[in-house]
Scaffold this active site. Structure first.
Site, short mmCIF file in Angstrom:
data_model
loop_
_atom_site.label_atom_id
_atom_site.label_comp_id
_atom_site.label_asym_id
_atom_site.label_seq_id
_atom_site.Cartn_x
_atom_site.Cartn_y
_atom_site.Cartn_z
N CYS A 79 0.84 -1.20 0.00
CA CYS A 79 0.00 0.00 0.00
C CYS A 79 0.88 1.26 0.00
CB CYS A 79 -0.96 -0.03 1.19
SG CYS A 79 -2.37 1.09 0.97
N HIS A 167 -3.74 -5.23 0.85
CA HIS A 167 -3.19 -5.72 2.13
C HIS A 167 -3.30 -7.25 2.20
CE1 HIS A 167 -2.53 -1.88 4.23
NE2 HIS A 167 -3.52 -1.44 3.48
N GLU A 169 -2.03 -9.11 4.47
CA GLU A 169 -1.96 -9.56 5.86
C GLU A 169 -3.33 -9.73 6.50
OE1 GLU A 169 -1.51 -5.02 6.01
OE2 GLU A 169 -1.03 -6.69 4.68
N GLY A 222 0.93 -13.89 38.24
CA GLY A 222 -0.01 -14.99 38.01
C GLY A 222 -0.43 -15.10 36.56
N GLY A 223 -0.06 -14.09 35.75
CA GLY A 223 -0.43 -14.10 34.34
C GLY A 223 0.53 -14.90 33.48
N VAL A 224 0.20 -14.97 32.19
CA VAL A 224 0.96 -15.79 31.25
C VAL A 224 2.39 -15.26 31.08
CG1 VAL A 224 1.08 -16.61 28.86
CG2 VAL A 224 -1.13 -16.42 30.00
#
Length: 509
Positions: A79, A167, A169, A222-224
């Site tokens: 683009c 685009h 993607e 405690g999260g990923v």
């Protein structure tokens, strides 16, 4: 070093999506703003120029010198990137007769061209531009068109330089992945060896070399992200990693105990700190979202600093920074004007005189999860929804009190437990409840009530950069609403947030 594709960002909303599509091909790539370009090194196998909201005809539009890339390595302009290539080499870019936005069909496809190999005639592509290339420079040749765009794609003769005005993607370009594969794998010759297994092996070895026998301290949430980062560091330094999990009084119901238990099963050396009273005291009277964030962040630093100093001779601070955090902090327009204070542990490294180690700062969220699976982390951690650093502090609009936290914890618990029981939890990227500073009239039994309202929020997303509201079943929402109103004293009204990002954000504050 890993071979890579360099993506030059001109401010497109789709730039991160380009990177994700390249990563899906098991090829490493990096995004760099057009005004912060790195030096080209041997691992760079090709360059992709992103789109942009700008017009190449504007005097203030991004206009970096592209000659260092031309003819030196394969290059694909998407683009704005394609228009910039044509514009700089003497082509003509003019406003489109009508804005070209939405679905289109490719025609006149040069099937013998390596970029378009195996692309079907009349394949659907997605256009999004206000300008169009009306005349190509000398040596440029068109290789595809649409009904309204005569030059939808081109190639520079004698070079592996290409431009496309659509685009590939986005999912609306039905064979966009094929086109990107043609460029990244066939034209650039990338080996597709960027895998979770390879990442774990190389990262652990790098950490061993960098950290040696030094001690590392790390805050866990405690999260990923923090869990996977801690596990990687633990693989490298074992007992020299010291983890601290702080209860700020703004966690979900029972989260403090549950998270500590899950870390024990992983063999991590974790100390839990109950600091609820300190956080509540710091938040008294605060209503502004950023003021609340800063108070929570400062109190966390104070608590963490005290606990970390109980460990002697610490040299490093581990953090779970991931790639979107890095990209957002160094954007096309420079560092963000206001970076949310809950991104990682801002201010700690300087205060504690520590060096920072961030083993995940090249990964997107879904890649972090895949690495976690290779490390053997349980799905109870890997499948957790993202949860903001300030926790319920930015889901209670207005001032924060322990009583409000108790109410919101109960509401949130009913909502999240309901999603899990109904097998909806994994279909949702993130969910939670927001306590509103609004009271409304209700009727319970024979009495009128004047109590609080809560909003439920659930979104679907891939990486949190964009999100759509989750279309949860009406029956589920009805059941959850009924249970909240019946069980949580102080709530008599439940609403459901049907805003998408953009224009709204996932969190309300």
């Amino acid at each position: 070093m890993n071979e890579q594709i360099l993506i030059i960002d001109f401010g497109s909303q789709f730039t991160q999506l380009i990177a994700r599509r390249v990563r899906e091909l098991n090829v490493y790539c990096e995004i760099h703003p057009f005004n912060h370009l790195p030096k080209l090194t041997s691992p760079v196998k090709g360059v992709i120029l992103s789109g942009s909201p700008c017009s190449v005809r504007d005097h203030t539009a991004p206009n970096p010198d592209l000659t260092p890339f031309l003819a030196r390595m394969p290059l694909l302009g998407i683009c704005y990137g394609a228009q910039l290539l044509a514009h700089q080499q003497g082509g003509e870019v003019k406003p489109s007769s009508s804005r070209e936005y939405g679905r289109a069909r490719l025609s006149g496809i040069a099937g013998n061209n390596p970029l378009l190999r195996s692309i079907s005639t009349s394949t659907q592509v997605w256009m999004s531009h206000g300008d169009t290339i009306t005349q190509l420079p000398p040596g440029f040749e068109p290789i595809a068109s649409t009904d309204t765009v005569p030059i939808a794609a081109f190639r520079v003769a004698g070079q592996e330089t290409y431009g496309i005005q659509f685009h590939p993607e986005v999912t609306h370009s039905s064979e966009g992945k094929t086109l990107l594969r043609n460029f990244v794998v066939n034209i650039c010759g990338c080996a597709q060896n960027w895998t979770p297994e390879a990442f774990v092996e190389s990262t652990v070895q790098t950490l061993k070399n960098k950290l040696g026998s030094d001690k590392v301290v790390m805050a866990l949430s405690g999260g990923v992200d923090s869990s996977v980062a801690a596990t990687l560091i633990h693989e490298a330094v074992e007992d020299n990693l010291y983890c601290i999990f702080v209860d700020n009084g703004l966690l979900r119901k029972n989260e403090y105990e549950e998270v500590l238990h899950s870390y024990e099963t992983l063999g991590l050396n974790v100390v839990g700190v109950d600091a609820k009273s300190r956080f509540y005291a710091a938040l008294v009277g605060l209503t502004d979202p950023e003021a609340k964030r800063k108070a929570i962040g400062k109190t966390f630093i104070d608590v963490f600093d005290v606990e970390a100093h109980r460990i002697r001779d610490v040299r490093w601070l581990g953090q779970g920074t991931i790639y979107p955090d890095v990209i957002e902090s160094v954007s096309v327009k420079g560092p963000s004007a206001t970076i949310k204070s809950h991104h990682n542990v801002g201010g700690l490294p300087a205060r504690m005189n520590l060096k920072v180690v961030e083993p995940l700062n090249t990964l997107f969220k879904d890649e972090v999860r895949e690495v976690g699976r290779k490390l053997g982390l349980p799905e109870t951690i890997l499948g957790r929804h993202p949860f903001p650093g300030p926790g319920l502090g930015i889901r209670i609009l207005g001032d924060i009190t322990p009583e409000k936290v108790d109410i919101l914890q109960e509401v949130d618990h009913i909502f999240i437990s309901g999603l899990k029981k109904s097998d909806l939890y994994r279909e949702v990227w993130q969910a939670g409840a927001i306590l509103l500073p609004v009271q409304s009239v209700g009727v319970m039994g024979d009495e009128r009530t004047y109590e609080n309202a809560v909003a439920l929020r659930a979104v679907t997303s891939v990486d949190g950069m964009t999100a759509d509201w989750a279309h949860l079943p009406y029956e589920f929402l009805a059941d959850v609403s009924n249970e909240i109103i019946n069980r949580v004293k102080g709530i008599n009204r439940v609403v459901y947030d049907i805003s998408s990002k953009p224009p709204a954000t996932i969190e309300w504050e």
